[in-house]
Design a protein around this motif. Structure first.
Motif, short mmCIF file in Angstrom:
data_model
loop_
_atom_site.label_atom_id
_atom_site.label_comp_id
_atom_site.label_asym_id
_atom_site.label_seq_id
_atom_site.Cartn_x
_atom_site.Cartn_y
_atom_site.Cartn_z
N GLN A 72 0.81 -1.48 -0.33
CA GLN A 72 0.59 -0.06 -0.31
C GLN A 72 0.78 1.61 -0.08
O GLN A 72 0.61 2.45 -0.29
CB GLN A 72 -0.58 -0.53 0.99
N GLY A 73 2.02 1.39 0.31
CA GLY A 73 3.00 2.18 -0.42
C GLY A 73 3.50 3.22 1.17
O GLY A 73 4.51 3.76 0.86
N ALA A 74 3.69 2.00 2.28
CA ALA A 74 4.57 2.59 3.22
C ALA A 74 5.72 2.50 3.40
O ALA A 74 6.49 1.82 2.54
CB ALA A 74 4.40 1.04 4.36
N PRO A 75 6.98 3.40 3.81
CA PRO A 75 7.80 3.66 3.15
C PRO A 75 9.13 2.87 3.70
O PRO A 75 9.83 3.38 4.70
CB PRO A 75 8.42 5.04 3.34
N ALA A 76 9.18 1.58 3.45
CA ALA A 76 9.86 0.51 4.03
C ALA A 76 11.11 0.74 2.96
O ALA A 76 11.48 0.58 1.90
CB ALA A 76 9.25 -0.37 4.40
N ASP A 77 12.65 0.70 3.37
CA ASP A 77 13.31 0.40 3.01
C ASP A 77 13.90 -1.43 2.84
O ASP A 77 14.55 -1.81 1.71
CB ASP A 77 14.56 0.52 3.42
N VAL A 78 13.50 -1.97 4.27
CA VAL A 78 14.27 -3.35 3.93
C VAL A 78 12.72 -4.26 4.41
O VAL A 78 12.91 -3.93 5.31
CB VAL A 78 15.00 -3.46 4.82
N PHE A 79 12.79 -5.37 4.40
CA PHE A 79 11.49 -5.97 4.28
C PHE A 79 12.36 -8.00 5.05
O PHE A 79 13.02 -8.38 4.79
CB PHE A 79 10.86 -6.64 3.14
N VAL A 80 11.87 -7.77 6.26
CA VAL A 80 12.46 -8.64 6.90
C VAL A 80 10.60 -9.38 7.90
O VAL A 80 9.81 -9.45 8.53
CB VAL A 80 13.43 -8.85 8.70
N SER A 81 11.24 -10.45 6.53
CA SER A 81 10.22 -11.84 6.83
C SER A 81 9.90 -13.17 7.48
O SER A 81 10.92 -13.61 7.76
CB SER A 81 9.48 -12.37 5.15
N ALA A 82 9.25 -13.75 7.97
CA ALA A 82 9.32 -15.13 8.93
C ALA A 82 8.98 -15.60 8.89
O ALA A 82 8.88 -17.01 8.65
CB ALA A 82 8.79 -14.86 9.92
N ASP A 83 8.74 -15.98 7.25
CA ASP A 83 8.39 -17.10 5.85
C ASP A 83 8.42 -16.29 4.71
O ASP A 83 8.47 -15.48 4.47
CB ASP A 83 7.18 -17.50 6.75
N THR A 84 8.98 -17.32 3.66
CA THR A 84 9.16 -17.01 2.55
C THR A 84 7.71 -16.58 1.40
O THR A 84 7.93 -16.07 0.67
CB THR A 84 9.63 -18.46 1.85
N ASP A 85 6.81 -17.17 2.02
CA ASP A 85 5.09 -16.80 0.78
C ASP A 85 5.21 -16.10 0.89
O ASP A 85 4.97 -14.86 0.34
CB ASP A 85 4.15 -17.22 2.15
N TRP A 86 5.20 -15.02 2.46
CA TRP A 86 5.39 -13.29 2.29
C TRP A 86 6.27 -12.32 1.44
O TRP A 86 6.00 -11.64 0.95
CB TRP A 86 4.42 -13.40 4.07
N ASN A 103 17.75 -15.77 2.46
CA ASN A 103 17.36 -16.06 3.49
C ASN A 103 18.27 -16.81 4.40
O ASN A 103 19.68 -17.21 4.80
CB ASN A 103 16.73 -17.89 2.78
N LEU A 104 17.65 -15.90 5.80
CA LEU A 104 18.81 -15.56 6.62
C LEU A 104 19.16 -16.22 7.87
O LEU A 104 19.87 -16.93 7.98
CB LEU A 104 18.24 -13.74 6.46
N LEU A 105 17.75 -16.58 8.10
CA LEU A 105 17.85 -16.76 9.25
C LEU A 105 16.35 -18.52 9.62
O LEU A 105 16.03 -18.65 8.32
CB LEU A 105 17.40 -16.00 10.62
N TYR A 220 14.00 -17.60 7.36
CA TYR A 220 13.39 -15.38 7.69
C TYR A 220 14.54 -15.48 6.37
O TYR A 220 14.88 -14.76 6.63
CB TYR A 220 13.99 -14.90 8.96
N PRO A 221 13.36 -14.73 5.12
CA PRO A 221 13.99 -14.34 4.26
C PRO A 221 14.52 -12.69 4.66
O PRO A 221 13.18 -11.84 5.37
CB PRO A 221 13.08 -14.43 2.61
N VAL A 222 15.25 -11.58 4.19
CA VAL A 222 15.40 -10.14 4.48
C VAL A 222 15.63 -9.99 2.46
O VAL A 222 16.79 -10.33 1.83
CB VAL A 222 16.71 -10.06 5.12
#
Length: 261
Positions: A72-86, A103-105, A220-222
Protein backbone atom coordinates in the motif's frame (compact mmCIF):
# COMPACT_ATOMS: atom_id res chain seq x y z
CA UNK A 1 38.21 42.51 -1.11
CA UNK A 2 40.78 39.65 -0.88
CA UNK A 3 40.46 39.77 2.92
CA UNK A 4 36.66 39.36 2.69
CA UNK A 5 37.06 36.44 0.32
CA UNK A 6 39.49 34.82 2.76
CA UNK A 7 37.07 35.26 5.68
CA UNK A 8 34.27 33.79 3.58
CA UNK A 9 36.42 30.78 2.68
CA UNK A 10 37.24 30.16 6.36
CA UNK A 11 33.51 30.48 7.19
CA UNK A 12 32.64 27.88 4.52
CA UNK A 13 35.29 25.47 5.85
CA UNK A 14 34.08 25.91 9.44
CA UNK A 15 30.48 25.43 8.40
CA UNK A 16 31.40 22.33 6.47
CA UNK A 17 33.21 20.81 9.44
CA UNK A 18 30.30 21.68 11.73
CA UNK A 19 27.54 20.41 9.50
CA UNK A 20 28.92 17.33 7.73
CA UNK A 21 28.72 15.02 10.80
CA UNK A 22 25.16 16.19 11.33
CA UNK A 23 24.37 15.35 7.72
CA UNK A 24 25.78 11.85 8.25
CA UNK A 25 23.62 11.43 11.35
CA UNK A 26 20.57 12.52 9.38
CA UNK A 27 20.80 9.37 7.26
CA UNK A 28 18.19 6.83 8.27
CA UNK A 29 16.61 3.56 7.21
CA UNK A 30 13.19 2.09 7.94
CA UNK A 31 13.08 -1.65 8.54
CA UNK A 32 9.82 -3.64 8.46
CA UNK A 33 10.45 -6.86 10.38
CA UNK A 34 8.51 -9.85 11.68
CA UNK A 35 7.36 -9.38 15.29
CA UNK A 36 9.53 -12.29 16.45
CA UNK A 37 12.65 -10.36 15.39
CA UNK A 38 12.16 -7.43 17.78
CA UNK A 39 14.65 -8.02 20.60
CA UNK A 40 17.38 -9.49 18.43
CA UNK A 41 17.05 -6.96 15.62
CA UNK A 42 16.95 -4.04 18.07
CA UNK A 43 20.40 -5.14 19.25
CA UNK A 44 21.65 -5.62 15.68
CA UNK A 45 20.33 -2.18 14.71
CA UNK A 46 22.00 -0.52 17.71
CA UNK A 47 25.32 -2.06 16.69
CA UNK A 48 24.82 -0.91 13.10
CA UNK A 49 24.01 2.67 14.16
CA UNK A 50 27.04 2.74 16.46
CA UNK A 51 29.23 1.64 13.55
CA UNK A 52 27.79 3.85 10.79
CA UNK A 53 25.85 6.71 12.39
CA UNK A 54 22.83 5.73 10.31
CA UNK A 55 19.64 5.80 12.36
CA UNK A 56 17.35 2.77 12.11
CA UNK A 57 13.59 2.96 12.61
CA UNK A 58 12.11 -0.52 12.95
CA UNK A 59 8.44 -1.39 12.60
CA UNK A 60 7.48 -4.82 13.97
CA UNK A 61 4.28 -6.72 13.17
CA UNK A 62 3.11 -9.94 11.57
CA UNK A 63 4.83 -10.51 8.22
CA UNK A 64 1.40 -10.61 6.56
CA UNK A 65 0.53 -7.13 7.84
CA UNK A 66 3.92 -5.70 6.86
CA UNK A 67 3.76 -7.12 3.31
CA UNK A 68 0.32 -5.54 2.85
CA UNK A 69 1.56 -2.20 4.23
CA UNK A 70 4.49 -2.21 1.81
CA UNK A 71 2.06 -3.03 -1.00
CA UNK A 72 0.00 0.00 0.00
CA UNK A 73 3.03 2.28 -0.23
CA UNK A 74 4.43 2.34 3.30
CA UNK A 75 7.98 3.77 3.16
CA UNK A 76 10.08 0.74 4.09
CA UNK A 77 13.68 0.23 2.96
CA UNK A 78 14.10 -3.38 4.10
CA UNK A 79 11.61 -6.21 4.71
CA UNK A 80 12.35 -9.14 7.04
CA UNK A 81 9.65 -11.82 6.80
CA UNK A 82 9.13 -14.83 9.09
CA UNK A 83 8.28 -17.02 6.14
CA UNK A 84 9.05 -17.29 2.45
CA UNK A 85 5.38 -16.98 1.43
CA UNK A 86 5.03 -13.31 2.39
CA UNK A 87 8.37 -12.41 0.83
CA UNK A 88 7.21 -14.17 -2.34
CA UNK A 89 3.95 -12.20 -2.12
CA UNK A 90 5.83 -8.89 -1.90
CA UNK A 91 8.06 -9.91 -4.82
CA UNK A 92 4.95 -10.82 -6.82
CA UNK A 93 3.58 -7.32 -6.17
CA UNK A 94 6.86 -5.81 -7.49
CA UNK A 95 7.63 -4.27 -4.07
CA UNK A 96 10.94 -6.07 -3.49
CA UNK A 97 14.32 -5.74 -5.19
CA UNK A 98 14.54 -9.50 -5.74
CA UNK A 99 18.32 -9.84 -6.32
CA UNK A 100 18.91 -8.51 -2.76
CA UNK A 101 16.90 -11.35 -1.17
CA UNK A 102 18.71 -13.66 1.23
CA UNK A 103 17.21 -16.52 3.28
CA UNK A 104 18.97 -15.39 6.45
CA UNK A 105 17.58 -17.19 9.50
CA UNK A 106 15.84 -20.30 10.76
CA UNK A 107 13.79 -20.97 13.90
CA UNK A 108 11.67 -23.64 15.59
CA UNK A 109 8.16 -23.68 17.05
CA UNK A 110 7.43 -24.73 20.62
CA UNK A 111 4.49 -25.34 22.91
CA UNK A 112 4.41 -22.93 25.83
CA UNK A 113 2.41 -22.59 29.03
CA UNK A 114 2.26 -19.92 31.75
CA UNK A 115 5.30 -20.10 34.06
CA UNK A 116 3.23 -21.46 36.97
CA UNK A 117 1.30 -24.03 34.90
CA UNK A 118 1.23 -27.65 36.04
CA UNK A 119 1.77 -28.74 32.42
CA UNK A 120 5.35 -29.76 31.81
CA UNK A 121 7.52 -31.91 29.51
CA UNK A 122 4.98 -32.72 26.81
CA UNK A 123 6.14 -35.26 24.19
CA UNK A 124 4.97 -33.98 20.80
CA UNK A 125 4.56 -36.59 18.08
CA UNK A 126 1.92 -38.45 16.03
CA UNK A 127 -1.29 -38.83 18.03
CA UNK A 128 -0.45 -35.81 20.20
CA UNK A 129 -3.75 -34.73 21.87
CA UNK A 130 -3.43 -30.96 22.20
CA UNK A 131 -7.17 -30.47 22.79
CA UNK A 132 -7.14 -32.77 25.83
CA UNK A 133 -4.00 -31.10 27.17
CA UNK A 134 -5.62 -27.64 26.99
CA UNK A 135 -8.71 -28.82 28.86
CA UNK A 136 -11.12 -25.91 29.24
CA UNK A 137 -8.39 -23.40 28.39
CA UNK A 138 -7.54 -21.58 25.17
CA UNK A 139 -4.56 -22.18 22.90
CA UNK A 140 -2.91 -19.05 21.51
CA UNK A 141 -0.97 -18.65 18.28
CA UNK A 142 -0.91 -16.30 15.31
CA UNK A 143 -3.84 -16.26 12.90
CA UNK A 144 -3.44 -19.59 11.08
CA UNK A 145 -4.69 -18.09 7.81
CA UNK A 146 -2.08 -15.36 7.56
CA UNK A 147 0.47 -15.01 10.38
CA UNK A 148 3.52 -17.23 9.74
CA UNK A 149 3.72 -18.77 13.23
CA UNK A 150 0.05 -19.72 12.99
CA UNK A 151 0.55 -21.26 9.56
CA UNK A 152 3.50 -23.31 10.83
CA UNK A 153 1.46 -24.35 13.92
CA UNK A 154 -1.54 -25.49 11.89
CA UNK A 155 0.66 -27.43 9.46
CA UNK A 156 2.34 -29.24 12.35
CA UNK A 157 -0.92 -30.05 14.10
CA UNK A 158 -2.47 -31.33 10.86
CA UNK A 159 0.50 -33.61 10.25
CA UNK A 160 0.34 -34.91 13.83
CA UNK A 161 -3.43 -35.44 13.64
CA UNK A 162 -4.18 -32.97 16.42
CA UNK A 163 -5.76 -30.12 14.45
CA UNK A 164 -9.47 -31.11 14.12
CA UNK A 165 -10.01 -31.54 17.88
CA UNK A 166 -7.85 -28.55 18.89
CA UNK A 167 -9.11 -26.01 16.33
CA UNK A 168 -12.16 -24.81 18.38
CA UNK A 169 -9.90 -24.02 21.32
CA UNK A 170 -7.62 -21.66 19.39
CA UNK A 171 -7.37 -17.96 20.16
CA UNK A 172 -5.96 -16.38 17.00
CA UNK A 173 -3.66 -13.44 17.67
CA UNK A 174 -2.51 -10.70 15.29
CA UNK A 175 1.16 -11.62 15.76
CA UNK A 176 3.38 -14.10 17.56
CA UNK A 177 4.15 -11.54 20.27
CA UNK A 178 0.43 -11.02 20.89
CA UNK A 179 0.02 -14.79 21.32
CA UNK A 180 3.01 -14.85 23.67
CA UNK A 181 1.40 -12.14 25.81
CA UNK A 182 -1.88 -14.07 26.07
CA UNK A 183 -0.04 -17.03 27.57
CA UNK A 184 2.19 -14.91 29.83
CA UNK A 185 -0.92 -13.25 31.29
CA UNK A 186 -2.61 -16.61 31.82
CA UNK A 187 -5.38 -15.73 29.35
CA UNK A 188 -4.48 -18.86 27.38
CA UNK A 189 -3.54 -22.23 28.88
CA UNK A 190 -1.13 -23.00 26.07
CA UNK A 191 0.47 -21.30 23.09
CA UNK A 192 2.47 -22.12 20.00
CA UNK A 193 5.24 -19.62 19.33
CA UNK A 194 8.82 -19.54 18.08
CA UNK A 195 11.46 -20.82 20.50
CA UNK A 196 13.16 -17.41 20.27
CA UNK A 197 10.01 -15.68 21.58
CA UNK A 198 9.58 -18.11 24.47
CA UNK A 199 13.16 -17.47 25.58
CA UNK A 200 12.68 -13.70 26.03
CA UNK A 201 9.40 -13.88 27.99
CA UNK A 202 9.86 -14.72 31.71
CA UNK A 203 6.11 -15.30 32.13
CA UNK A 204 6.10 -18.50 30.07
CA UNK A 205 7.92 -21.83 29.92
CA UNK A 206 8.58 -24.18 27.02
CA UNK A 207 6.79 -27.49 27.64
CA UNK A 208 7.41 -29.14 24.28
CA UNK A 209 9.11 -28.70 20.90
CA UNK A 210 7.48 -29.55 17.58
CA UNK A 211 9.50 -31.93 15.40
CA UNK A 212 11.19 -30.06 12.56
CA UNK A 213 9.67 -32.45 10.02
CA UNK A 214 6.10 -31.74 11.19
CA UNK A 215 5.93 -28.39 9.41
CA UNK A 216 7.55 -26.51 6.51
CA UNK A 217 11.07 -25.26 7.24
CA UNK A 218 10.94 -21.97 9.18
CA UNK A 219 12.89 -19.50 7.08
CA UNK A 220 13.30 -15.73 7.50
CA UNK A 221 14.14 -14.05 4.19
CA UNK A 222 15.38 -10.46 4.09
CA UNK A 223 15.51 -8.05 1.14
CA UNK A 224 15.53 -4.40 0.14
CA UNK A 225 12.35 -2.87 -1.22
CA UNK A 226 12.16 -1.38 -4.70
CA UNK A 227 12.01 2.11 -3.12
CA UNK A 228 14.92 1.53 -0.71
CA UNK A 229 17.52 4.20 -0.02
CA UNK A 230 21.07 3.49 -1.18
CA UNK A 231 22.15 2.79 2.41
CA UNK A 232 19.95 -0.32 2.48
CA UNK A 233 22.65 -2.29 0.64
CA UNK A 234 25.15 -1.59 3.42
CA UNK A 235 22.58 -2.55 6.07
CA UNK A 236 21.88 -5.86 4.33
CA UNK A 237 25.63 -6.48 4.17
CA UNK A 238 25.80 -5.91 7.93
CA UNK A 239 23.06 -8.50 8.48
CA UNK A 240 25.31 -10.97 6.65
CA UNK A 241 28.30 -10.16 8.89
CA UNK A 242 29.84 -12.14 11.74
CA UNK A 243 28.87 -9.33 14.12
CA UNK A 244 25.16 -9.70 13.25
CA UNK A 245 25.43 -13.50 13.33
CA UNK A 246 26.72 -13.42 16.91
CA UNK A 247 23.79 -11.28 18.09
CA UNK A 248 21.13 -13.28 16.25
CA UNK A 249 22.48 -16.61 17.48
CA UNK A 250 22.55 -15.29 21.04
CA UNK A 251 18.77 -14.94 20.78
CA UNK A 252 18.41 -18.49 19.49
CA UNK A 253 17.99 -17.88 15.75
CA UNK A 254 19.63 -20.32 13.36
CA UNK A 255 21.95 -18.48 10.97
CA UNK A 256 21.47 -20.05 7.54
CA UNK A 257 24.32 -18.48 5.57
CA UNK A 258 28.06 -18.16 5.84
CA UNK A 259 28.96 -14.64 7.05
CA UNK A 260 30.47 -12.51 4.32
CA UNK A 261 32.54 -10.34 6.69
Amino acid sequence: MHRLAGIFAVFVILCGSAFSPALAQDKSLTIFAAASMKNALDDVDAAYTAKTGIKITASYAASSALAKQIEQGAPADVFVSADTDWMDYAIGKKNINEPTRVNLLGNSIVLIAPKDSRIDNVPIGPGFDLAKLAGDGKIATGDVKAVPVGKYAKAALEKLGAWPAAEPKFAMAESVRAALTLVARGEAALGIVYSTDAKIEPGVKIVGTFPADSHPAIIYPVAATTTAKAEAADYLAFLRSSAAKAVLEKYGFIYLIRPTS
